[in-house]
Design a protein around this motif. Structure first.
Motif, PDB file in Angstrom:
ATOM      1  N   ILE A 154       0.885  -1.321  -0.071  1.00 50.37           N
ATOM      2  CA  ILE A 154      -0.039  -0.204   0.064  1.00 50.37           C
ATOM      3  C   ILE A 154       0.858   1.376   0.012  1.00 50.37           C
ATOM      4  O   ILE A 154       0.440   2.402  -0.293  1.00 50.37           O
ATOM      5  N   THR A 155       2.056   1.098   0.356  1.00 50.20           N
ATOM      6  CA  THR A 155       3.056   2.226   0.643  1.00 50.20           C
ATOM      7  C   THR A 155       2.771   3.291  -0.481  1.00 50.20           C
ATOM      8  O   THR A 155       2.976   4.381  -0.331  1.00 50.20           O
ATOM      9  N   SER A 156       3.398   2.846  -1.857  1.00 51.27           N
ATOM     10  CA  SER A 156       3.334   3.645  -3.170  1.00 51.27           C
ATOM     11  C   SER A 156       2.154   4.169  -3.376  1.00 51.27           C
ATOM     12  O   SER A 156       2.122   5.335  -3.837  1.00 51.27           O
ATOM     13  N   TRP A 157       1.148   3.660  -3.192  1.00 51.81           N
ATOM     14  CA  TRP A 157      -0.306   4.174  -3.466  1.00 51.81           C
ATOM     15  C   TRP A 157      -0.480   5.335  -2.508  1.00 51.81           C
ATOM     16  O   TRP A 157      -0.950   6.390  -2.994  1.00 51.81           O
ATOM     17  N   ILE A 158      -0.105   5.071  -1.191  1.00 54.47           N
ATOM     18  CA  ILE A 158      -0.375   6.050  -0.272  1.00 54.47           C
ATOM     19  C   ILE A 158       0.392   7.498  -0.712  1.00 54.47           C
ATOM     20  O   ILE A 158       0.107   8.434  -0.793  1.00 54.47           O
ATOM     21  N   MET A 159       1.834   7.261  -0.626  1.00 57.18           N
ATOM     22  CA  MET A 159       2.860   8.409  -0.889  1.00 57.18           C
ATOM     23  C   MET A 159       2.279   9.142  -2.275  1.00 57.18           C
ATOM     24  O   MET A 159       2.074  10.230  -2.384  1.00 57.18           O
ATOM     25  N   ASP A 160       2.185   8.213  -3.370  1.00 60.02           N
ATOM     26  CA  ASP A 160       1.892   8.871  -4.770  1.00 60.02           C
ATOM     27  C   ASP A 160       0.578   9.308  -4.631  1.00 60.02           C
ATOM     28  O   ASP A 160       0.044  10.440  -5.487  1.00 60.02           O
ATOM     29  N   GLY A 161      -0.445   8.831  -3.953  1.00 61.03           N
ATOM     30  CA  GLY A 161      -1.817   9.164  -4.011  1.00 61.03           C
ATOM     31  C   GLY A 161      -1.903  10.453  -3.191  1.00 61.03           C
ATOM     32  O   GLY A 161      -2.651  11.449  -3.760  1.00 61.03           O
ATOM     33  N   THR A 162      -1.013  10.640  -2.121  1.00 57.96           N
ATOM     34  CA  THR A 162      -1.156  11.834  -1.580  1.00 57.96           C
ATOM     35  C   THR A 162      -0.392  13.013  -2.586  1.00 57.96           C
ATOM     36  O   THR A 162      -1.130  14.209  -2.696  1.00 57.96           O
ATOM     37  N   ILE A 163       0.483  12.643  -3.193  1.00 55.96           N
ATOM     38  CA  ILE A 163       1.032  13.622  -4.161  1.00 55.96           C
ATOM     39  C   ILE A 163      -0.035  14.071  -5.071  1.00 55.96           C
ATOM     40  O   ILE A 163      -0.128  15.285  -5.130  1.00 55.96           O
ATOM     41  N   GLU A 164      -0.770  13.042  -5.542  1.00 57.93           N
ATOM     42  CA  GLU A 164      -1.736  13.410  -6.666  1.00 57.93           C
ATOM     43  C   GLU A 164      -2.940  14.196  -6.049  1.00 57.93           C
ATOM     44  O   GLU A 164      -3.301  15.267  -6.770  1.00 57.93           O
ATOM     45  N   ALA A 165      -3.084  14.077  -4.731  1.00 54.76           N
ATOM     46  CA  ALA A 165      -4.186  14.841  -4.078  1.00 54.76           C
ATOM     47  C   ALA A 165      -3.766  16.170  -4.029  1.00 54.76           C
ATOM     48  O   ALA A 165      -4.490  17.417  -4.050  1.00 54.76           O
ATOM     49  N   ILE A 166      -2.441  16.408  -3.635  1.00 53.86           N
ATOM     50  CA  ILE A 166      -1.822  17.597  -3.479  1.00 53.86           C
ATOM     51  C   ILE A 166      -1.809  18.425  -4.729  1.00 53.86           C
ATOM     52  O   ILE A 166      -2.190  19.651  -5.088  1.00 53.86           O
TER      53      ILE A 166
END
Lengths: 288, 164, 789
Positions: free
Chosen positions: C368-380
């Motif tokens: 789940i790590t990369s989904w969380i991190m890159d998903g956070t970036i996409e939300a930003i």
């Protein structure tokens, strides 16, 4: 997962099979392709004391054209159905529906009779039989009876077949001139059981009007359902714009959908609309 | 094995006759593996979905977990052991090896048997057709990419062989 | 020095012949005369007290030899005690089979031993078990409720583990931030589903009081240690023998209760006993994974720079802890920042128990790590109306930043996230895609492009475990032996389940010795011959196993050349090398045949030792151990294209590519295959797989008709583009790999789906992305940019 105990016989003639069914039908199950029954046996969800294997009854594997009907033996394998020239010519929807069942290996074994008798609410062949006004030929030791497809399916995995009876053939009216068919299903993966499926036929009249529209939907309740009271518009070719979408929306709005745990009603209603529209468009295209 | 309900069964497998004694409920997959000693056919689910147990019955692929051994009397059964036995691998076997179309190997026999039969009827398939034919065999290791490449290669080689 | 280049060669696999011809030797292929069969009766309830068990009728059934329950097993074995000294982790203990109560549907309660499985299942129907049904804890929310029933009654709540951490001053960053962006990620429960289920065969020899356990297990020696301890035997009394394994993915590491029961029964009955788990058991009762809910909070500057990051993660760990409960989520929390420069970071993690099958590591437990991190970036990016690629680049580590110490203390070096990102973008051709996307959108077809930047933690040296407070080592052991004939045998403590070790490790050993990899035989999985290593898990095989074998082979090479020098009458071996199984000498700058073969040297070493250099031991055998760095990292950039049918919600993968840096590649074909397999598992997880429990704790996904694995139709072609740069710290230069593909797919597919659905103003953040879920997002929404309907 190993099945419970059963005794076994493989009758060599139809008479022998029927005699066995008469004697032991209450505690017996007929096995043909086994693609639906064997998993249930292996999981001990079905516990017949006796298994009657009808794969030896070769006479039940024929496809014959008789006047305006195609008579398809119950033992006709899905692969044979989908590759038969007769079926392609006289009842193309059936050939197509068979091709969408499961996977290559499944289609080598699964049979038309087995699929119809098993009556899985999501299955393709019961849906096709229903929309094509097929007649199911049932034999027992005391005689033969014909049951219309619309009367044959009672509920999930339940048909009018008595324990002492054998489904021997399906009779399907041949498709008519200027008749088009559409068959659409929605599943999660290639070869899975459909979540919702739609089958339709229609005829184009000389004046471009749509006659004789037949529509059936599967996956919305314990049995596939013929949608009656359809409005067939007397419209010219150009007037058909948007017709399929409007009719599909009306069908989806009106159809009864039974709640189940797996797939929300609202979602399936939307599928009915989308698939019906596509199926109608396909049928129209083929009719022209 | 239970003796009380066992019956004599005669099976013809890979051209040889096997005489055995088994209950009618015994799965063909179990009988092939245990009574006939042919362990190349693998068991993955016992409900006909994974395809690991696929064999040929009179030349047509079938899930051996969905057949009871007693049903298969009178049929010609072909298992993975019939392919590549004498040192020369079949086109599909050779291509799978060359294309790295296997990892743990558990699903492989089912794929070889299914695809050898399918290629015999489909000599010049598209990638989409190959993937569709392959969809009845689950693989958890490879992601299918190399298996598809292997089947395409095997098809090509079979066509070349036929031309010769 | 050698002249041969075997490492990095695209060698087809040596092990293939037996697999393509159906001559593999998997557990059930092993014939054990007189072997009995075990079968487990499992709880039909999610939570219930066991009131009584009556097996009298069953004992009389045909073929039944013995029937045992938790009580007998309590006498024969010790309980599991999972109590590592980790702050915030509650110690737990449980018996081999439950005695007092059952905790999930599928919990094994009774074991029947019979002459075959069919008869055992018949007998099972005659056993009467009275249960007193208890209120279940069917999900995470219920588990945390104040009045929730206790899954483990030795604890005061279902919160079995809670840790938090802070680095830097996130609070200050949040106070000063231009934006605060909150995002959530819901990942569903999944299970490994190897095509070969679990199973084992235990043989107890009373004469020498020795247990041989045939079992497909990834970690033969640690497993043996556990098995011996639980059976109150010494390790000397136990042999673990692993046959070929039909897939494992992390499900075949722990000593499960069924396996221990079978071993104990074999000893008690003094007869061999075997067990085969059927598919239903495998899906409901083996091991589950991935059920995480995560929330991030990012303090962001106007330019999209992440000033601070907070993570909250809650995990549903099921009913039994076969691993420390914080074990899996901890890695997520530790490596979350991945390829990004973030120093002010905090996390809070909670692990709860529920009445479900216990969890364990499943290929990329930190998926789940990369989904969380890159998903956070996409939300930003969405919030600030910036290009998500630019936001990534704004925050991404540069080569000059390396080595970079993550806020959690892990050191990232030798990674190339920028380079792989640029290479992926170029290969994918986003501008071309955008044109197609626009044109198709006008026709009502919604395409999306997804991106995910992965930094994959691998290998896990001992220092990692130490820092985590988890007892255990990360070392690996290997031996290499050159036989008198010149043939070479080698072994490591790993066990293969499809990774191609017999080929890659033959290449690793062959290179320093200057021989053909076909002349090297790798032996795995039998604890009588394999050295004591930590086994195959955490993408450590290539790096830990390859490195130790390289070290051992190099040591042997040095010994061979020293002997050769003596035999040739030279003072030093400095001008000698091994090539094509022969000794060569550099004369006048040119390597020439020295008149000695490797076999000649071996012959002397074993059979003519008086000719060896003075003081040298006879033989040519090297045994080494290697402890890797606490963590090594590989990295990659994943991109994919999807199309979403907005009428039905169905997501189709059209294209997938990854640019991959996993360091020195031992065998590029095998590495590509691993990457493709991992990506496919990730795609299958995002779109199809789902372990479903209902509100009563009943498992609704107990067959392959309900637990859906992707087929060849759902998985697209997967293009793997190599961009490997060596790791400077490992002997082979490899970085470990095989799990990053799952991480990347689990992040790239949502990224693509959200790109496709952007016109509707919705964001998908609950996996799996079933058609039902996608439709629920779209219902009532319109394409906000569409000209007409």
């Amino acid at each position: 997962m190993k099945p419970g105990r059963f005794s076994y016989e493989a009758p060599k003639t139809l008479e022998d099979a029927l005699a066995s069914l008469t004697a032991r039908g209450d505690n017996a199950k007929v096995i043909a392709g086994g693609q639906s029954l064997a998993p249930m046996l292996n999981m001990r969800l079905a516990r017949p004391e006796h298994l009657i294997d009808i794969n030896g009854l070769k006479e039940l594997g024929q496809v014959r054209l008789e006047d305006d009907r195609l008579t398809i033996g119950a033992l006709t394998r899905h692969a044979a159905l989908s590759s038969s020239d007769l079926v392609h010519h006289y009842c193309p929807m059936l050939a197509y529906a068979a091709e969408t069942i499961g996977h290559y290996a499944i289609r080598q074994r699964g049979t038309l009779g087995g699929s119809i008798a098993h009556a899985d609410p999501a299955a393709q062949l019961p849906l096709a039989a229903l929309v094509l006004d097929a007649e199911i030929e049932i034999r027992s030791a005391i005689g033969t009876r014909m049951v219309r497809a619309r009367d044959f399916f009672l509920s999930i995995f339940t048909t009018v077949l008595d324990p002492n009876e054998l489904l021997v053939a399906v009779h399907v009216p041949t498709s008519r001139q200027r008749e088009g068919w559409g068959f659409r299903l929605f599943n999660r993966r290639a070869g899975d059981f459909a979540i919702v499926s739609v089958a339709t036929t229609l005829e184009l009249g000389d004046n471009g009007a749509i006659n004789r529209l037949r529509l059936a939907v599967g996956g919305i309740g314990p049995v596939p359902v013929r949608v009656e009271d359809l409005v067939t518009a007397e419209v010219s070719e150009t007037g058909l714009e948007g017709w399929s979408a409007r009719l599909a929306a009306a069908v989806a709005d009106a159809i009864q959908i039974e709640d189940n745990e797996r797939t929300p009603v609202e979602f399936r209603r939307e599928l009915v609309a989308a698939l019906t529209r596509d199926a109608l468009d396909q049928a129209l295209e083929r009719a022209r | 094995m239970s003796d009380s309900n066992s019956i004599p069964i005669l099976l013809r497998v890979n051209g040889r006759t096997h005489r055995l004694f088994a209950e009618p409920r015994r799965l063909l997959s179990d009988v092939l593996r245990e009574d006939c000693g042919l362990t190349g056919t693998h068991v993955g689910c016992e409900h006909g979905v994974c395809g690991a147990c696929t064999i040929l019955v009179d030349g047509a692929p079938a899930r051996s977990c969905l057949l009871y051994a007693v049903q298969a009397q009178g049929n010609d059964i072909t298992t993975i052991e019939a392919f590549g036995a004498e040192g020369k691998l079949s086109p599909v076997q050779q291509a799978l090896h060359e294309e790295h179309g296997l990892q743990c190997g558990f699903c492989t026999p089912g794929i070889v048997v299914t695809m050898e039969a399918w290629l015999a009827e489909n000599a010049d398939p598209t990638e989409a057709e190959i993937r569709d034919a392959l969809s009845g065999n689950l693989c958890r290791c490879t992601g299918y990419h190399n298996i598809v490449a292997a089947i395409a290669k095997a098809a090509r080689r079979r066509r070349e062989e036929t031309v010769k | 020095m050698t002249g041969t280049k075997a490492i990095g060669a695209a060698l087809p696999r040596k092990e293939d012949y037996r697999f393509v011809t159906g001559q593999g030797r998997y557990l059930d292929d092993i014939v054990v005369p007189g072997c009995l069969h075990a079968h487990f009766i499992r709880s039909p309830h999610a939570h219930a007290r066991i009131a009584s068990i009556d097996s009298a009728a069953a004992l009389k059934a045909e073929g039944v030899i013995s029937i045992v329950t938790g009580r007998e097993l309590e006498e024969w074995t010790t309980p599991v005690r999972m109590a590592p000294p980790i702050e915030g982790l509650q110690p737990v203990e449980f018996t081999t089979l439950p005695i007092d109560k059952v905790r999930f549907i599928g919990d094994p309660v009774v074991c029947i031993v019979a002459t075959d499985r069919y008869l055992a299942e018949d007998a099972a129907e005659l056993v009467t078990i009275d249960y007193v049904v208890l209120d279940p804890v069917p999900d995470l929310d219920r588990a945390l409720a104040v009045d929730a029933p206790l899954v483990d009654e030795s604890l005061t709540s279902n919160l079995v583990s809670r840790q938090s951490f802070t680095a830097g001053d996130p609070a200050r960053c949040f106070a000063e931030a231009d934006f605060i962006v909150e995002t959530s990620f819901n990942q569903h429960r999944q299970t490994h589903a190897p095509i070969e289920t679990r199973g084992c065969c235990a043989i107890w020899e009373q004469g020498r009081r020795h247990l041989t356990m045939h079992i497909g297990n990834q970690v033969p020696h640690p497993f043996r240690t556990q098995l011996a301890r639980r059976m109150r035997l010494t390790e000397s009394q136990v042999t673990v023998a692993c046959p070929d394994i039909g897939g494992a993915f992390g499900q075949k590491i722990a000593l499960y209760r069924e396996e221990l029961t079978v071993a104990a029964l074999a000893r008690h009955l003094r007869r061999p006993v075997r067990w085969r788990e059927d598919r239903n058991e495998n899906l409901i009762a083996a091991s589950h994974a991935r059920e995480d809910i995560a929330r991030t909070r990012a303090a962001v500057g106007k330019d999209g720079r992440i000033l601070a990051l907070e993570l909250e993660i809650v995990e549903d760990f099921g009913a039994y802890c076969f691993y420390p409960a914080n074990y899996l989520a901890r890695v997520v929390a530790m490596i979350l920042t991945g390829p990004y420069r973030i120093s002010d970071y905090a996390f809070e993690m909670k692990i709860v128990l529920t009445n479900k099958c216990g969890s364990g590591p499943m290929r990329a437990p930190m998926a789940i790590t990369s989904w969380i991190m890159d998903g956070t970036i996409e939300a930003i990016a969405r919030r600030l109306a910036l290009d998500p690629i630019e936001v990534r680049l704004t925050n991404m580590l540069r080569a000059a930043d390396l080595p970079y110490t993550m806020p959690t203390g892990l050191v990232v070096e030798d990674v190339t996230p920028r380079e792989t990102l640029h290479a992926a973008l170029e290969a994918f051709d986003i501008p071309g895609f955008r044109v197609r996307q626009q044109n198709d959108r006008a026709r009502g077809i919604y395409r999306g492009a997804g991106l995910c930047c992965v930094v994959e933690s691998t290998t896990y040296g001992s220092a990692f475990y130490k820092a985590a407070g988890i007892p255990g080592s990360g070392h690996e052991a290997g031996w290499v032996r050159i036989e008198p004939s010149g043939a070479v045998n080698a072994s490591v403590g790993l066990m293969a389940s499809g990774q191609g070790y017999e080929t890659t490790f033959a290449q690793v050993v062959a290179e320093p010795l200057g021989i053909d990899p076909n002349d090297v035989q790798i032996h795995l999985g039998n604890t009588d011959t394999a050295p004591y290593g930590m086994g195959s898990r955490g993408a450590r095989g290539g790096t830990a196993g390859g490195s130790v074998l390289l070290i051992a082979a190099q040591a042997l090479r040095d010994k061979v050349l020293t002997i050769a020098a003596t035999l040739l009458g030279l003072n030093t071996s400095g001008e000698l090398r091994l090539n094509a199984s022969r000794v060569e000498r550099r004369l006048g700058g040119v390597w020439t045949e020295a008149g000695l073969s490797l076999a000649d040297v071996a012959h002397v070493a074993y059979l003519d030792p008086l000719r060896l250099p003075s003081g040298m031991e006879p033989g040519l055998e090297a045994h080494r151990a290697y402890d890797p760095p606490p963590m090594t990292f590989s990295n990659g950039t994943h991109m994919c294209e999807v199309s979403v049918d907005v009428q039905t919600g169905k997501v189709t993968l059209e294209r997938y590519l990854v640019v991959d840096d996993c360091g020195t590649v031992l065998n590029p074909v095998i590495v590509r295959g691993q990457q493709q397999g991992a990506i496919a598992m990730g795609i299958s997880g995002v779109l199809l797989e789902e372990v479903i429990y209902d509100e009563n704790g009943q498992n609704r996904s107990g067959s392959f008709a309900d637990y859906l694995l992707a087929t060849a139709v759902e998985i697209p072609p997967i293009e793997v583009i190599s961009h490997h740069t060596p790791n400077q710290k490992t002997p082979t230069g490899s970085k470990g790999m095989s799990e990053g593909g799952v991480m990347g797919a689990i992040g790239a597919v949502p990224s693509a789906v959200n790109d496709a659905l952007a016109p509707f103003g919705v964001v998908a953040d609950h996996q799996p992305f079933t058609p039902m879920y996608i439709r629920s997002l779209l219902r009532g929404k319109k394409d906000q940019g569409a000209r007409n309907d």
